[in-house]
Design a protein around this motif. Sequence first.
Motif, short mmCIF file in Angstrom:
data_model
loop_
_atom_site.label_atom_id
_atom_site.label_comp_id
_atom_site.label_asym_id
_atom_site.label_seq_id
_atom_site.Cartn_x
_atom_site.Cartn_y
_atom_site.Cartn_z
N GLU A 163 57.27 48.84 27.38
CA GLU A 163 58.13 48.49 28.51
C GLU A 163 57.35 48.17 29.78
O GLU A 163 57.85 47.47 30.66
CB GLU A 163 59.10 49.64 28.81
CG GLU A 163 60.06 49.94 27.67
CD GLU A 163 60.93 51.15 27.98
OE1 GLU A 163 60.83 51.69 29.11
OE2 GLU A 163 61.72 51.55 27.10
N SER A 164 56.14 48.71 29.89
CA SER A 164 55.35 48.53 31.11
C SER A 164 53.90 48.27 30.74
O SER A 164 53.32 49.00 29.93
CB SER A 164 55.46 49.78 31.99
OG SER A 164 54.63 49.68 33.13
N LEU A 165 53.33 47.24 31.36
CA LEU A 165 51.93 46.88 31.10
C LEU A 165 51.22 46.58 32.41
O LEU A 165 51.73 45.81 33.24
CB LEU A 165 51.87 45.65 30.20
CG LEU A 165 50.48 45.03 29.99
CD1 LEU A 165 49.56 46.01 29.26
CD2 LEU A 165 50.58 43.71 29.22
N ARG A 166 50.06 47.19 32.58
CA ARG A 166 49.17 46.85 33.70
C ARG A 166 47.87 46.37 33.09
O ARG A 166 47.24 47.08 32.29
CB ARG A 166 48.92 48.05 34.61
CG ARG A 166 48.08 47.66 35.82
CD ARG A 166 47.88 48.78 36.80
NE ARG A 166 47.27 48.26 38.02
CZ ARG A 166 47.82 48.25 39.21
NH1 ARG A 166 49.02 48.75 39.38
NH2 ARG A 166 47.19 47.73 40.25
N CYS A 167 47.45 45.17 33.46
CA CYS A 167 46.26 44.59 32.84
C CYS A 167 45.57 43.67 33.83
O CYS A 167 45.91 43.61 35.01
CB CYS A 167 46.63 43.85 31.56
SG CYS A 167 47.68 42.41 31.83
N ASP A 168 44.61 42.92 33.31
CA ASP A 168 43.79 42.03 34.12
C ASP A 168 43.74 40.69 33.41
O ASP A 168 43.75 40.63 32.18
CB ASP A 168 42.38 42.64 34.22
CG ASP A 168 41.54 42.00 35.30
OD1 ASP A 168 41.13 40.85 35.10
OD2 ASP A 168 41.32 42.65 36.32
N VAL A 169 43.71 39.61 34.17
CA VAL A 169 43.65 38.30 33.52
C VAL A 169 42.36 38.14 32.71
O VAL A 169 42.28 37.30 31.82
CB VAL A 169 43.77 37.15 34.54
CG1 VAL A 169 45.16 37.08 35.11
CG2 VAL A 169 42.74 37.26 35.63
N LYS A 170 41.35 38.95 33.01
CA LYS A 170 40.07 38.86 32.30
C LYS A 170 40.03 39.76 31.08
O LYS A 170 39.04 39.82 30.37
CB LYS A 170 38.93 39.22 33.27
CG LYS A 170 37.57 38.73 32.82
CD LYS A 170 36.50 39.11 33.83
CE LYS A 170 35.12 38.70 33.33
NZ LYS A 170 34.05 39.12 34.26
N THR A 171 41.11 40.49 30.82
CA THR A 171 41.19 41.35 29.63
C THR A 171 40.91 40.51 28.38
O THR A 171 41.27 39.32 28.31
CB THR A 171 42.58 41.99 29.53
OG1 THR A 171 42.77 42.85 30.65
CG2 THR A 171 42.72 42.81 28.25
N ASN A 172 40.28 41.13 27.40
CA ASN A 172 40.00 40.45 26.14
C ASN A 172 41.21 39.62 25.69
O ASN A 172 42.31 40.13 25.52
CB ASN A 172 39.67 41.52 25.08
CG ASN A 172 39.44 40.93 23.72
OD1 ASN A 172 40.37 40.56 23.02
ND2 ASN A 172 38.18 40.84 23.34
#
Length: 475
Positions: A163-172
């Motif tokens: 339901e919730s995701l925090r990530c980075d555009v540079k994530t694999n």
Amino acid sequence: MSKLNKDILFLIFEELKDDKDSLFSSILVNKNWCEVAIPILWKDPWKNLIKERLLLETVVSFLTNESRDYMISHGLNLLIKPDKLPLFNYISFCRYLNLHKLERIIYTIRNIKEEIKWSMISEEIFKLFINKNNRFTHLIIPYGYKRQIQYLSGFEHCFSELESLRCDVKTNQGFLNGLAQVCKSIKKLVVNVRVINKPGIIDLIEAQTKLEDVRFVFDLMTRRIDDILFYRICGKSLVKRANTIRHLQVNNELIPNLSSYVNLISLEIGTHEHNASWNNLENVSLPSLRILKAHKVPTNILVNFIENNKGILLEIKISDISFEVHTKKLIQAIYNNCPNLQYLELIINDDDILELENLLINCKHLDGLILNVFNINTDEMGWDRLFEILIKRASKNLFKFKFIHRTTIKFEALKNFFENWKNRKPMLLHFIEMFHLSSKHLSLIESFKKKGIIKIFYHDKFSYGFDDFEWIKMR
């Protein structure tokens, strides 16, 4: 009390989910209390994590004999086997997975130099979390994360209800593509945007059907020319989900069609470009909008936007504007068009104090006020006028104040402010400043706390511990 049924206990303990001390005490009452409290404690074991090594020892106690034998065969006999199995399958209760903190607890293991051995230990511990017995609703992926956990058995089962995701555009990108294949019901998405922007996040947005809260957090110090293409494509993906999105935090370039977001409740918008185009905000009316936060948005654009959304805004935060363009008109637009305003953050200088009086007269529902005092001369009457207006015009509802200031607050003016606050609701007071509150000021504040004029007082330099319109509860 100790004989309450489990359904009632669950409701009570859910209210205490942020009070770990009380929950820890509850597990000692009896078996029923323990069985209800333990899953709540382990729902998010990463929150306020202090004893990393202790958490690691609990986690590795679930390693199978097969995993231990495998590591021993490779010279890794450092994970002590527990004398008895844990009473609960704690890991199965986890609904939050913070990959940054999971990696950190693994690295509390000492005396390993070979990278291959670190990899071996990590893989076995990750298998305890990523398998067909666990499901996660919240996932945090740290900056530049490279581990390919999408290939672990049970990955699809673990994240199918995310339901919730925090990530980075540079994530694999393989990891993000794996999530895009599995996760279709993400409601909250927080994306850190860095120098190198990759398309994996776009595929993830395209796959969602229930997006409600989307936040792009930008690195304002860096930017590449090809970011423009990324923003354009990403913006097109976002607008396809416009009907479901209720909360949006974006760079201006990501929302060329802002008027499409008809169900938007909160909008946080800004830019790091000095010559940005703001055509997307002109003549836009959003009937459900209640919260507006603007960073580096020109004042004339804000005036137009506030006028087009007359009567509906309850919270406004304005930061980093230029004073050479229509500052007074901005304040006038707020008090002429936002009669129901409850919370306001505003940048003011000496010339705006009289307009602040008009704002307090017209916005009777203000509950909290944050004043970013840009330029008030300590040696003149600026602080005196400011506090006099607050005393004279603040409604009975208004008792929460934050002052962000770069000059010393005039001592006598502050003292007069407190002395004339008698017979009002005790104030919640927060000063955010750089080296301008003396010990004399702090002693004065403490004396008025004892008299009941000030209920709660905080003093810091950057306000990192608080959300924007938050005076008590720290993050």
